[in-house]
Enzyme design. Sequence first.
Site, PDB file in Angstrom:
ATOM      1  N   THR A   1       0.809  -1.096  -0.014  1.00  0.00           N
ATOM      2  CA  THR A   1       0.132   0.167   0.019  1.00  0.00           C
ATOM      3  C   THR A   1       0.903   1.213   0.132  1.00  0.00           C
ATOM      4  OG1 THR A   1      -1.417   1.225   1.399  1.00  0.00           O
ATOM      5  CG2 THR A   1      -0.174  -0.211   2.592  1.00  0.00           C
TER       6      THR A   1
ATOM      7  N   GLU B   1       0.204   3.545   1.733  1.00  0.00           N
ATOM      8  CA  GLU B   1       0.347   4.075   3.382  1.00  0.00           C
ATOM      9  C   GLU B   1       1.756   3.998   4.065  1.00  0.00           C
ATOM     10  OE1 GLU B   1      -3.300   3.359   5.463  1.00  0.00           O
ATOM     11  OE2 GLU B   1      -4.438   3.069   3.629  1.00  0.00           O
TER      12      GLU B   1
ATOM     13  N   TYR C   1      -1.732  -0.441  11.045  1.00  0.00           N
ATOM     14  CA  TYR C   1      -1.691  -1.045   9.686  1.00  0.00           C
ATOM     15  C   TYR C   1      -0.648  -0.745   8.881  1.00  0.00           C
ATOM     16  CZ  TYR C   1      -3.201  -1.418   4.923  1.00  0.00           C
ATOM     17  OH  TYR C   1      -3.135  -1.797   3.421  1.00  0.00           O
TER      18      TYR C   1
ATOM     19  N   LYS D   1       2.211  -3.535   7.350  1.00  0.00           N
ATOM     20  CA  LYS D   1       2.650  -3.524   5.848  1.00  0.00           C
ATOM     21  C   LYS D   1       4.140  -3.083   5.559  1.00  0.00           C
ATOM     22  CE  LYS D   1      -0.014  -4.575   2.944  1.00  0.00           C
ATOM     23  NZ  LYS D   1      -0.356  -5.762   2.380  1.00  0.00           N
TER      24      LYS D   1
HETATM   25  P1  NAD Z   1      -9.987  -7.056   2.584  1.00  0.00           P
HETATM   26  O1  NAD Z   1      -9.899  -6.794   3.791  1.00  0.00           O
HETATM   27  O2  NAD Z   1     -11.263  -6.780   1.576  1.00  0.00           O
HETATM   28  O3  NAD Z   1      -9.635  -8.740   2.071  1.00  0.00           O
HETATM   29  C1  NAD Z   1      -8.600  -9.355   2.867  1.00  0.00           C
HETATM   30  C2  NAD Z   1      -8.736 -10.827   2.432  1.00  0.00           C
HETATM   31  O4  NAD Z   1      -7.573 -11.382   3.089  1.00  0.00           O
HETATM   32  C3  NAD Z   1     -10.046 -11.469   2.952  1.00  0.00           C
HETATM   33  O5  NAD Z   1     -10.601 -12.277   1.968  1.00  0.00           O
HETATM   34  C4  NAD Z   1      -9.564 -12.140   4.398  1.00  0.00           C
HETATM   35  O6  NAD Z   1     -10.461 -13.425   4.739  1.00  0.00           O
HETATM   36  C5  NAD Z   1      -8.324 -12.633   4.017  1.00  0.00           C
HETATM   37  N1  NAD Z   1      -7.372 -13.046   5.170  1.00  0.00           N
HETATM   38  C6  NAD Z   1      -7.244 -12.005   6.301  1.00  0.00           C
HETATM   39  N2  NAD Z   1      -6.301 -12.712   6.952  1.00  0.00           N
HETATM   40  C7  NAD Z   1      -5.869 -13.710   6.683  1.00  0.00           C
HETATM   41  C8  NAD Z   1      -4.903 -14.918   6.950  1.00  0.00           C
HETATM   42  N3  NAD Z   1      -4.413 -14.835   8.049  1.00  0.00           N
HETATM   43  N4  NAD Z   1      -4.909 -16.023   6.336  1.00  0.00           N
HETATM   44  C9  NAD Z   1      -5.504 -16.078   4.984  1.00  0.00           C
HETATM   45  N5  NAD Z   1      -6.525 -15.115   4.366  1.00  0.00           N
HETATM   46  C10 NAD Z   1      -6.606 -13.822   5.335  1.00  0.00           C
HETATM   47  O7  NAD Z   1      -8.467  -6.359   1.837  1.00  0.00           O
HETATM   48  P2  NAD Z   1      -8.427  -5.647   0.265  1.00  0.00           P
HETATM   49  O8  NAD Z   1      -8.935  -4.160   0.422  1.00  0.00           O
HETATM   50  O9  NAD Z   1      -8.828  -6.562  -0.705  1.00  0.00           O
HETATM   51  O10 NAD Z   1      -6.732  -5.589   0.321  1.00  0.00           O
HETATM   52  C11 NAD Z   1      -6.230  -6.623  -0.403  1.00  0.00           C
HETATM   53  C12 NAD Z   1      -4.517  -6.375  -0.140  1.00  0.00           C
HETATM   54  O11 NAD Z   1      -4.156  -5.158  -0.877  1.00  0.00           O
HETATM   55  C13 NAD Z   1      -3.980  -6.050   1.326  1.00  0.00           C
HETATM   56  O12 NAD Z   1      -2.863  -6.544   1.271  1.00  0.00           O
HETATM   57  C14 NAD Z   1      -3.704  -4.465   1.206  1.00  0.00           C
HETATM   58  O13 NAD Z   1      -2.887  -4.261   2.321  1.00  0.00           O
HETATM   59  C15 NAD Z   1      -3.630  -4.215   0.048  1.00  0.00           C
HETATM   60  N6  NAD Z   1      -3.947  -2.869  -0.542  1.00  0.00           N
HETATM   61  C16 NAD Z   1      -5.387  -2.649  -0.414  1.00  0.00           C
HETATM   62  C17 NAD Z   1      -5.779  -1.258  -0.700  1.00  0.00           C
HETATM   63  C18 NAD Z   1      -7.394  -0.716  -0.850  1.00  0.00           C
HETATM   64  O14 NAD Z   1      -7.697   0.273  -0.698  1.00  0.00           O
HETATM   65  N7  NAD Z   1      -8.180  -1.727  -0.285  1.00  0.00           N
HETATM   66  C19 NAD Z   1      -4.896  -0.329  -1.551  1.00  0.00           C
HETATM   67  C20 NAD Z   1      -3.627  -0.879  -1.490  1.00  0.00           C
HETATM   68  C21 NAD Z   1      -3.287  -2.124  -1.098  1.00  0.00           C
HETATM   69  P1  TYD Z   2     -10.471   4.397   4.371  1.00  0.00           P
HETATM   70  O1  TYD Z   2     -11.642   3.952   3.542  1.00  0.00           O
HETATM   71  O2  TYD Z   2     -10.578   3.789   5.754  1.00  0.00           O
HETATM   72  O3  TYD Z   2      -8.963   4.116   3.803  1.00  0.00           O
HETATM   73  P2  TYD Z   2      -7.603   4.607   4.410  1.00  0.00           P
HETATM   74  O4  TYD Z   2      -7.830   5.012   5.793  1.00  0.00           O
HETATM   75  O5  TYD Z   2      -6.849   3.260   4.315  1.00  0.00           O
HETATM   76  O6  TYD Z   2      -7.228   5.556   3.383  1.00  0.00           O
HETATM   77  O7  TYD Z   2     -10.623   5.858   4.564  1.00  0.00           O
HETATM   78  C1  TYD Z   2     -10.572   6.881   3.710  1.00  0.00           C
HETATM   79  C2  TYD Z   2     -10.603   8.320   4.451  1.00  0.00           C
HETATM   80  O8  TYD Z   2     -11.909   8.385   4.695  1.00  0.00           O
HETATM   81  C3  TYD Z   2      -9.558   8.488   5.430  1.00  0.00           C
HETATM   82  O9  TYD Z   2      -9.069   9.727   5.394  1.00  0.00           O
HETATM   83  C4  TYD Z   2     -10.610   8.225   6.589  1.00  0.00           C
HETATM   84  C5  TYD Z   2     -11.906   8.640   6.179  1.00  0.00           C
HETATM   85  N1  TYD Z   2     -12.993   8.143   6.566  1.00  0.00           N
HETATM   86  C6  TYD Z   2     -14.130   8.862   7.240  1.00  0.00           C
HETATM   87  O10 TYD Z   2     -13.980  10.166   7.430  1.00  0.00           O
HETATM   88  N2  TYD Z   2     -15.171   8.228   7.775  1.00  0.00           N
HETATM   89  C7  TYD Z   2     -15.586   6.970   7.991  1.00  0.00           C
HETATM   90  O11 TYD Z   2     -16.262   6.499   8.343  1.00  0.00           O
HETATM   91  C8  TYD Z   2     -14.457   6.173   7.550  1.00  0.00           C
HETATM   92  C9  TYD Z   2     -14.448   4.693   7.110  1.00  0.00           C
HETATM   93  C10 TYD Z   2     -13.306   6.995   6.802  1.00  0.00           C
END
Ligand code: NAD
Ligand code: TYD
Length: 359
Positions: free
Chosen positions: A138, A140, A164, A168
């Site tokens: 990420t 982050e 978090y 990561k």
């Molecule tokens: P998510 O929370 O939607 O999904 C996570 C998945 O991992 C779930 O299916 C969960 O069951 C599985 N999981 C959790 N713990 C586990 C374990 N111990 N063993 C096996 N499976 C396990 O996450 P996401 O938003 O799809 O993110 C996926 C990846 O992408 C993560 O590594 C996250 O750091 C990264 N990422 C996410 C974003 C975003 O905006 N969502 C952005 C950049 C990077």
């Molecule tokens: P989020 O979707 O949790 O992603 P991240 O913190 O990983 O960027 O949040 C996106 C932005 O929105 C973040 O600045 C926090 C804000 N936020 C709110 O203001 N209210 C909410 O209820 C949530 C979940 C996030």
Amino acid sequence: MKAILITGGAGFIGSHVVRMFVKKYPRTKIINYDKLTYAGNLSNLKDIENRRNYVFVKGDVCDYKKVMATLKEYGVDGIIHFAAESHVDRSIKDPFAFAKTNVIGTLTLLQAAKEFWGCTLANAAQSEKKHRFYHISTDEVYGSLKFDKRLFKESDRYEPHSPYSASKASSDHFVRAYHDTFGLPVVLTNCSNNYGPYQFPEKLIPLMINNIENNRPLPVYGKGINVRDWLYVEDHARAIDLVFHKGTVGETYNIGGLNEWRNIDIVNLLIKIVDKHLGRKPGTSKKLITYVADRAGHDLRYAIDSSKLRKELGWKPETSFPEGIEKTVAWYLENKEWVENITKGAYKRYYKDMYSNRK
Ligand code: NAD
Ligand code: TYD
């Protein structure tokens, strides 16, 4: 490749990549290895679950024996590692869960891959031709930007602020260490905030869509001025496909949408779109906006410089934000059953715990 293990494939981004790979590479076995935590949902993959090249294995990435047995059973030659605890607010409540899955889980997977593939520095050039370990990270990990024009670059120092992002960052370091020490053929990407169908409604966009639809308060943290760089999830999936197949081993690529939005502007945009879809008078739901206590350690701004990926591999986002956000809202409003199934029970308790005393 013969078999690709995708960890966390039942989650938001992982499910999009599993779907894409199952359809695009019919001769490759796609093994979705997932623990099915609250964030994992097999109904995200209903449309492809019966495909011949798809298999689901329920397992924890921290379980070395199970990981190793799965690698052996399917003769896995590629790994794409999504599995993680992914929500910043939960990491503030329970940092240990994040250290466990994100750090120990990644280390477990690295060690199993290295052992199974027999990687050493001496045979790194050979291994690179046959195997690949792709770690999904990420933006982050880079910390927070000011309100200026600077963007995160791959060469930026790591400066995580939340449990978090610290977990990561730590996992990223282990991935690079396994490349440098054991010759494991790794690639990494650090992506900005994703949005789109199948995102768990603890994250900003699906949470707001759901609350607007149900006339519930819209909890905006602090002043709502924090900035995120939003990318449509299918554009992320295309970048992952490119980096997995064409990225240079040992390299990191940043992925982002060049699409910065303040949170309050996103909330207002969602109000406009959802109200329109539901046939409400424009702006009806503005009254739901509720400013609540800020997130501890809240990063001010994320924004990604993805020029390396664009130049080297020719990637660029294909979905404009107006198009992506319309599609996303329409998907959530049309898939009520999916939303209802995951917003009862545990989600209600989570919501109460996270938001009820937040004033
Ligand atoms: P998510 O929370 O939607 O999904 C996570 C998945 O991992 C779930 O299916 C969960 O069951 C599985 N999981 C959790 N713990 C586990 C374990 N111990 N063993 C096996 N499976 C396990 O996450 P996401 O938003 O799809 O993110 C996926 C990846 O992408 C993560 O590594 C996250 O750091 C990264 N990422 C996410 C974003 C975003 O905006 N969502 C952005 C950049 C990077
Ligand atoms: P989020 O979707 O949790 O992603 P991240 O913190 O990983 O960027 O949040 C996106 C932005 O929105 C973040 O600045 C926090 C804000 N936020 C709110 O203001 N209210 C909410 O209820 C949530 C979940 C996030």
